[in-house]
Design a protein around this motif. Structure first.
Motif, PDB file in Angstrom:
ATOM      1  N   THR A  40       0.839  -1.196   0.000  1.00 35.83           N
ATOM      2  CA  THR A  40       0.000   0.000   0.000  1.00 35.83           C
ATOM      3  C   THR A  40       0.874   1.246   0.000  1.00 35.83           C
ATOM      4  O   THR A  40       1.829   1.326   0.773  1.00 35.83           O
ATOM      5  CB  THR A  40      -0.912   0.021   1.249  1.00 35.83           C
ATOM      6  OG1 THR A  40      -1.595  -1.231   1.347  1.00 35.83           O
ATOM      7  CG2 THR A  40      -1.917   1.150   1.178  1.00 35.83           C
ATOM      8  N   PRO A  41       0.593   2.239  -0.888  1.00 35.79           N
ATOM      9  CA  PRO A  41       1.380   3.473  -0.900  1.00 35.79           C
ATOM     10  C   PRO A  41       1.366   4.151   0.468  1.00 35.79           C
ATOM     11  O   PRO A  41       0.383   4.078   1.221  1.00 35.79           O
ATOM     12  CB  PRO A  41       0.670   4.338  -1.955  1.00 35.79           C
ATOM     13  CG  PRO A  41      -0.049   3.354  -2.822  1.00 35.79           C
ATOM     14  CD  PRO A  41      -0.456   2.224  -1.930  1.00 35.79           C
ATOM     15  N   LYS A  42       2.450   4.824   0.775  1.00 37.28           N
ATOM     16  CA  LYS A  42       2.626   5.413   2.096  1.00 37.28           C
ATOM     17  C   LYS A  42       1.466   6.334   2.478  1.00 37.28           C
ATOM     18  O   LYS A  42       0.926   6.245   3.593  1.00 37.28           O
ATOM     19  CB  LYS A  42       3.947   6.179   2.163  1.00 37.28           C
ATOM     20  CG  LYS A  42       4.163   6.884   3.493  1.00 37.28           C
ATOM     21  CD  LYS A  42       5.485   7.643   3.533  1.00 37.28           C
ATOM     22  CE  LYS A  42       5.641   8.388   4.855  1.00 37.28           C
ATOM     23  NZ  LYS A  42       6.921   9.139   4.926  1.00 37.28           N
ATOM     24  N   GLU A  44      -1.570   6.437   1.519  1.00 36.59           N
ATOM     25  CA  GLU A  44      -2.787   5.686   1.787  1.00 36.59           C
ATOM     26  C   GLU A  44      -2.709   4.994   3.139  1.00 36.59           C
ATOM     27  O   GLU A  44      -3.700   4.919   3.877  1.00 36.59           O
ATOM     28  CB  GLU A  44      -3.017   4.662   0.674  1.00 36.59           C
ATOM     29  CG  GLU A  44      -4.356   3.946   0.779  1.00 36.59           C
ATOM     30  CD  GLU A  44      -4.601   2.986  -0.374  1.00 36.59           C
ATOM     31  OE1 GLU A  44      -5.443   2.075  -0.217  1.00 36.59           O
ATOM     32  OE2 GLU A  44      -3.932   3.147  -1.432  1.00 36.59           O
TER      33      GLU A  44
END
Length: 493
Positions: A40-42, A44
């Protein structure tokens, strides 16, 4: 391949970084952060955690994220698996024999219902090993041990004390050969206790590194599965002998039991043995054909897993009260122990460890004895079935589909080859019920480390909720960590 295993046990959030061996105890926020971190992107991740934990500030969540990044950079979280090719090379090396299981007796004075050896006879003729055969077995071990100095010999059966005179003679011969060769023998013995007396105890204190004492726990449980030959119970015969043994014992010992479908509440059996005064206990799951009424089945697994959790919690409480107990399946050395290649390649059956029958035949281990498909040779001519040896030699977790991605592979080494063969017809398999139980035992063992070992040093991430002390030593007032890391790294040869 990176692999992180997260689980909750008895109030602890635990994160195992499988490939580095690092174990982290964290609070709820960090636990959830790690679950999201890799995929998961940071931004998010930060948004989700802010919504999930409204009491946390943006700064504290950012700090937790940075701490996880630091652990990744240090190789203690999301570490790559670098061992697959190395373990294959390790297994290609020339092996030496380092241990023998001497079946000095293919006979027994009990009639245990679950005995894999067919009440001691290994589904063949009753027999006792002669001194001449045992002597040749020790010479075979010495001659095939290469430069290895420390050698292990377990006197096994059947019931080995039915051949006690030969046991004594073989130990005396081994001590003589130590002086001649510079080798060092570690002798052990496994007994059902019926013939245990002061002579045996005094001999054990002089000569035996470890003694395993078999009993299944509570009287009713033990007597149902471990009757004498005349059908009567053995509990009242052996329990007083075992207590006397422990009082006089100078050295290692184990009380060892087996649980079956008849006592899926086996936690009570372990605790009953502890209450009788024993502080080193093993309780093994029975391995039996599914048609037996006492065999473990898939529907029993939830109950058995719950029993391990109960047992782990009970042992933690006893340790906190100053009465620690060693339970064999909860023993995990997080700072040392076997090197990583040994962990991945198992017990060494069929290569480094062999079983010897009363006639001198060689088998991969005691559980294969009597199955002619696994006959390797004998103690006079040596190992001749080299093709079978090679099959065992390359038995490791990466050769088993069920093991390659299992988080417990560095702790269980792929399980028992004999059990795999019994249920799947090949050693490069895994016994499924055994795998389920082993995974739970690893989790319980790690929880106990978190509860009792404490942490001195490591990278601070966030103090888990409920911690009242900065210095957690496993003594009174401890049992939780102010740091993420419990340990890190695995020994490598």
């Amino acid at each position: 391949m990176k692999q992180v295993h997260q689980f909750k046990n008895n109030g602890y959030n635990i994160v195992l970084d499988v490939c580095s061996g690092s174990v982290h105890v964290v609070d709820d926020l960090v636990y959830d952060l790690i679950a999201l971190y890799e995929k998961t992107p940071k931004e998010e991740v930060l948004q989700k955690l802010a919504a999930q934990y409204p009491a946390e500030t943006a700064e504290s969540i950012e700090e937790a994220y940075a701490a996880v990044q630091k652990l990744e950079a240090d190789g203690r979280l999301f570490a790559e698996d670098t061992y697959e090719n190395a373990v294959i090379d390790f297994k290609k090396r020339k092996t030496v024999v380092k241990a023998l299981c001497l079946n000095v007796s293919h006979d027994c004075n009990l009639a245990c219902r679950y005995c894999f050896a067919g009440q001691g006879e290994y589904h063949g003729d009753r027999a006792l090993m002669s001194y001449e055969v045992g002597k040749q077995a020790l010479d075979f071990l010495i001659e095939n041990s290469g430069n290895r100095r420390n050698l292990e010999v377990d006197f096994f059966g059947g019931e080995p004390l039915m051949n006690f005179e030969v046991v004594k003679q073989l130990v005396a011969y081994g001590r003589q050969r130590e002086k001649e060769t510079g080798k060092n023998f570690r002798f052990t013995l496994t007994t059902n206790g019926i013939l245990l007396d002061d002579e045996v105890i005094d001999f054990a204190n002089r000569e035996l590194k470890n003694v395993v004492l078999s009993i299944d726990g509570r009287r009713a449980v033990n007597d149902a599965m471990r009757p004498t030959r005349n059908g009567k119970g053995s509990y009242d015969i052996i329990l007083p002998k075992y207590k006397h043994f422990k009082e006089k014992r100078k050295g290692e010992y184990y009380i060892r039991g087996t649980f079956t479908r008849k006592n899926t509440d086996f936690c009570e059996d372990v605790l009953s043995l502890i209450d009788e005064g024993f502080d080193v206990v093993s309780m093994e799951p029975v391995v039996a054909p599914p048609e037996e009424d006492y065999s473990l089945r898939e529907e029993d697994i939830p109950t058995l897993l719950e029993q391990y959790d109960r047992l782990a919690a009970a042992l933690v409480e006893r340790a906190k009260a100053g009465k620690p107990v060693t339970f064999f399946h909860f023993m995990i050395d997080l700072s040392g122990g076997p090197c990583v290649y040994k962990r991945l390649s198992g017990c060494g059956s069929g290569t480094e460890y062999l079983a010897v029958t009363p006639w001198g035949d060689l088998y991969p281990c005691h559980q294969f004895v009597g199955d002619e498909r696994f006959l390797l040779g004998d103690v006079w001519k040596g190992v001749q079935n080299t093709e079978l040896v090679d099959e065992f030699k390359f038995n490791n977790v990466y050769a088993k589909d069920k093991c390659r991605d299992c988080f417990a592979r560095f702790f269980c080494s792929g399980g028992c080859a004999a059990n795999a063969f019994a249920f799947h017809g090949k050693i490069l398999e895994a016994y499924d019920i055994g795998c389920e139980l082993e995974r739970k035992r690893v989790e319980c063992a790690l929880m106990m480390k978190a509860a009792l070992a404490g942490v001195n040093g490591g990278n601070a991430v966030r103090k888990p909720e409920g911690c009242e002390s900065e210095d957690v030593s496993g003594q009174e007032g401890g049992a939780c960590e102010d740091t993420c890391e419990v340990t890190g790294g695995m020994p490598v040869c």
